[in-house]
Design a protein around this motif. Structure first.
Motif, PDB file in Angstrom:
ATOM      1  N   UNK A   1       0.840  -1.188   0.000  1.00  0.00           N
ATOM      2  CA  UNK A   1       0.000   0.000   0.000  1.00  0.00           C
ATOM      3  C   UNK A   1       0.881   1.246   0.000  1.00  0.00           C
ATOM      4  N   UNK A   2       0.601   2.180  -0.911  1.00  0.00           N
ATOM      5  CA  UNK A   2       1.377   3.422  -0.962  1.00  0.00           C
ATOM      6  C   UNK A   2       1.000   4.320   0.216  1.00  0.00           C
ATOM      7  N   UNK A   3       2.015   4.847   0.913  1.00  0.00           N
ATOM      8  CA  UNK A   3       1.786   5.754   2.042  1.00  0.00           C
ATOM      9  C   UNK A   3       2.733   6.943   1.909  1.00  0.00           C
ATOM     10  N   UNK A   4       2.171   8.149   1.862  1.00  0.00           N
ATOM     11  CA  UNK A   4       2.982   9.371   1.856  1.00  0.00           C
ATOM     12  C   UNK A   4       3.211   9.799   3.300  1.00  0.00           C
ATOM     13  N   UNK A   5       4.459  10.126   3.610  1.00  0.00           N
ATOM     14  CA  UNK A   5       4.823  10.570   4.949  1.00  0.00           C
ATOM     15  C   UNK A   5       5.355  11.997   4.853  1.00  0.00           C
ATOM     16  N   UNK A   6       4.755  12.904   5.630  1.00  0.00           N
ATOM     17  CA  UNK A   6       5.105  14.327   5.571  1.00  0.00           C
ATOM     18  C   UNK A   6       5.381  14.842   6.975  1.00  0.00           C
ATOM     19  N   UNK A   7       6.304  15.801   7.086  1.00  0.00           N
ATOM     20  CA  UNK A   7       6.687  16.407   8.361  1.00  0.00           C
ATOM     21  C   UNK A   7       7.201  15.346   9.337  1.00  0.00           C
ATOM     22  N   UNK A  18      -8.777   8.437   3.275  1.00  0.00           N
ATOM     23  CA  UNK A  18      -9.555   9.139   2.253  1.00  0.00           C
ATOM     24  C   UNK A  18     -10.902   8.474   1.984  1.00  0.00           C
ATOM     25  N   UNK A  19     -11.756   9.197   1.250  1.00  0.00           N
ATOM     26  CA  UNK A  19     -13.065   8.702   0.849  1.00  0.00           C
ATOM     27  C   UNK A  19     -12.979   7.764  -0.334  1.00  0.00           C
ATOM     28  N   UNK A  20     -14.133   7.232  -0.733  1.00  0.00           N
ATOM     29  CA  UNK A  20     -14.168   6.173  -1.728  1.00  0.00           C
ATOM     30  C   UNK A  20     -14.072   6.600  -3.171  1.00  0.00           C
ATOM     31  N   UNK A  21     -14.193   7.888  -3.475  1.00  0.00           N
ATOM     32  CA  UNK A  21     -14.098   8.353  -4.855  1.00  0.00           C
ATOM     33  C   UNK A  21     -12.798   9.094  -5.126  1.00  0.00           C
ATOM     34  N   UNK A  22     -11.895   9.087  -4.171  1.00  0.00           N
ATOM     35  CA  UNK A  22     -10.688   9.916  -4.276  1.00  0.00           C
ATOM     36  C   UNK A  22      -9.461   9.088  -3.867  1.00  0.00           C
ATOM     37  N   UNK A  23      -8.448   9.769  -3.323  1.00  0.00           N
ATOM     38  CA  UNK A  23      -7.247   9.110  -2.803  1.00  0.00           C
ATOM     39  C   UNK A  23      -6.635  10.054  -1.773  1.00  0.00           C
ATOM     40  N   UNK A  24      -5.434   9.748  -1.347  1.00  0.00           N
ATOM     41  CA  UNK A  24      -4.830  10.529  -0.273  1.00  0.00           C
ATOM     42  C   UNK A  24      -4.677  12.004  -0.559  1.00  0.00           C
ATOM     43  N   UNK A  25      -4.630  12.390  -1.842  1.00  0.00           N
ATOM     44  CA  UNK A  25      -4.455  13.805  -2.187  1.00  0.00           C
ATOM     45  C   UNK A  25      -5.567  14.696  -1.635  1.00  0.00           C
ATOM     46  N   UNK A  41      -0.351   9.441   5.037  1.00  0.00           N
ATOM     47  CA  UNK A  41      -1.499   9.542   4.135  1.00  0.00           C
ATOM     48  C   UNK A  41      -1.454   8.379   3.142  1.00  0.00           C
ATOM     49  N   UNK A  42      -2.152   7.288   3.439  1.00  0.00           N
ATOM     50  CA  UNK A  42      -2.143   6.156   2.509  1.00  0.00           C
ATOM     51  C   UNK A  42      -3.122   6.355   1.354  1.00  0.00           C
ATOM     52  N   UNK A  43      -2.787   5.763   0.217  1.00  0.00           N
ATOM     53  CA  UNK A  43      -3.758   5.490  -0.838  1.00  0.00           C
ATOM     54  C   UNK A  43      -4.217   4.062  -0.593  1.00  0.00           C
ATOM     55  N   UNK A  44      -5.440   3.894  -0.166  1.00  0.00           N
ATOM     56  CA  UNK A  44      -5.938   2.571   0.190  1.00  0.00           C
ATOM     57  C   UNK A  44      -5.965   1.659  -1.033  1.00  0.00           C
ATOM     58  N   UNK A  45      -5.917   0.347  -0.851  1.00  0.00           N
ATOM     59  CA  UNK A  45      -5.860  -0.575  -1.988  1.00  0.00           C
ATOM     60  C   UNK A  45      -6.982  -0.316  -3.001  1.00  0.00           C
ATOM     61  N   UNK A  46      -6.562  -0.140  -4.270  1.00  0.00           N
ATOM     62  CA  UNK A  46      -7.514   0.131  -5.336  1.00  0.00           C
ATOM     63  C   UNK A  46      -7.637   1.591  -5.697  1.00  0.00           C
ATOM     64  N   UNK A  47      -6.929   2.476  -4.958  1.00  0.00           N
ATOM     65  CA  UNK A  47      -7.098   3.911  -5.147  1.00  0.00           C
ATOM     66  C   UNK A  47      -5.751   4.610  -5.325  1.00  0.00           C
ATOM     67  N   UNK A  48      -5.752   5.682  -6.137  1.00  0.00           N
ATOM     68  CA  UNK A  48      -4.564   6.498  -6.290  1.00  0.00           C
ATOM     69  C   UNK A  48      -3.348   5.691  -6.701  1.00  0.00           C
ATOM     70  N   UNK A  49      -2.239   5.890  -5.987  1.00  0.00           N
ATOM     71  CA  UNK A  49      -1.003   5.172  -6.295  1.00  0.00           C
ATOM     72  C   UNK A  49      -1.085   3.689  -5.940  1.00  0.00           C
ATOM     73  N   UNK A 151      -7.973  16.647 -11.079  1.00  0.00           N
ATOM     74  CA  UNK A 151      -7.359  15.553 -10.331  1.00  0.00           C
ATOM     75  C   UNK A 151      -8.418  14.561  -9.868  1.00  0.00           C
ATOM     76  N   UNK A 152      -9.555  15.071  -9.433  1.00  0.00           N
ATOM     77  CA  UNK A 152     -10.645  14.211  -8.988  1.00  0.00           C
ATOM     78  C   UNK A 152     -11.131  13.317 -10.120  1.00  0.00           C
ATOM     79  N   UNK A 153     -11.334  13.899 -11.308  1.00  0.00           N
ATOM     80  CA  UNK A 153     -11.826  13.132 -12.452  1.00  0.00           C
ATOM     81  C   UNK A 153     -10.796  12.085 -12.876  1.00  0.00           C
ATOM     82  N   UNK A 154      -9.528  12.495 -12.968  1.00  0.00           N
ATOM     83  CA  UNK A 154      -8.476  11.575 -13.366  1.00  0.00           C
ATOM     84  C   UNK A 154      -8.356  10.425 -12.377  1.00  0.00           C
ATOM     85  N   UNK A 155      -8.406  10.735 -11.083  1.00  0.00           N
ATOM     86  CA  UNK A 155      -8.313   9.707 -10.062  1.00  0.00           C
ATOM     87  C   UNK A 155      -9.498   8.750 -10.139  1.00  0.00           C
TER      88      UNK A 155
END
Length: 255
Positions: A1-7, A18-25, A41-49, A151-155
């Motif tokens: 699972x992709x996870x972004x780590x910030x700060x 994140x919600x079901x129509x989007x991703x971590x962004x 900030x993960x992109x849950x399986x099936x979403x985003x990255x 970004x929403x449409x592309x995702x």
């Protein structure tokens, strides 16, 4: 699972789901507003990255998230912040793995699922899941700011419909009573929210939260479902009050 780590190393960790129509962004505004917190900030399986991954089950996803928090969060624990599908996942994570959760802010969770005509109508969307016009219409429905629409449409177009069928079947089925009961015994502060103008099933789902000293429910005045994008300043204010003082923001109203 992709996870972004910030700060990294900035302070207590926050796990954004994140919600079901989007991703971590979708949490970019909130991450920027919390430079004094470490964000996961993960992109849950099936979403985003993580779009190439298969959605298995909520139980499997929360088990993976518990390992991520234990390994990567400050002190092995994190505040959990979830919206919509992410709030459902966050509820189960808090119920089943309270040892990795400092607190939970969960908004728009369909804890009771959806039944009858409402469920059938919501399932119809899967027939047009790969259509650009559908995602453009969803962006308008969610009142997304213009700069987020592309970004929403592309995702959305990157989410495989078979993954979404699995998600919808599970989320619309509602959470097991055992998870809701475990939430009351988790000894973790929980703030359950819904927009005052969100759909009725979402608002009524606040009643499913257990009547427990560690659980507080509120409505967010004038807001709809994706209110972190609708009014990021208000969301960030509510979030900071909760994360830094464990306080329920003064703008929130009784559920």
């Amino acid at each position: 699972m992709h996870v972004a780590s910030t700060h990294d190393g900035a302070g207590p960790s926050v796990l954004f789901l994140h919600g079901g129509n989007v991703a971590g962004w979708m949490w970019d505004d909130q991450v920027r507003a919390l430079p004094d917190h470490h964000s996961l900030v993960p992109d849950l399986p099936g979403f985003g990255a993580s779009a190439a991954l298969d959605w298995t089950s909520i139980a499997d996803v929360v088990d993976q998230l518990a390992v991520i928090v234990a390994d990567r969060a400050d002190g092995g624990r994190a505040h959990v912040v979830g919206l919509s599908m992410g709030a459902v996942v966050g509820t189960v994570l808090t119920a089943r793995h309270p040892e990795v959760v400092r607190s939970a802010l969960l908004t728009g969770a369909l804890l009771n699922g959806i039944t009858g005509l409402a469920r059938r109508l919501n399932t119809v969307q899967l027939r047009v899941w790969d259509q650009h016009w559908y995602w453009a219409a969803q962006a308008r429905l969610f009142r997304l700011p213009p700069e987020s629409v592309d970004q929403f449409v592309s995702n959305g177009l990157s989410i495989r419909v078979e993954n979404m069928r699995a998600v919808v079947a599970e989320v619309y089925g509602g959470l097991p009573a055992s998870d809701l009961a475990a939430l009351a015994g988790a000894d973790v502060p929980v703030l359950g929210l819904a927009g005052e103008r969100d759909l009725r099933p979402v608002r009524e789902a606040l009643r499913a939260y257990p009547n427990s000293a560690n659980v507080t429910t509120r409505l967010v005045p004038r807001m709809h479902h994706a209110w972190n994008a609708e009014d990021p300043a208000l969301f960030n204010e509510v979030l900071r009050d909760w994360l830094t003082r464990g306080a329920v923001n003064r703008h929130l109203i009784p559920a």
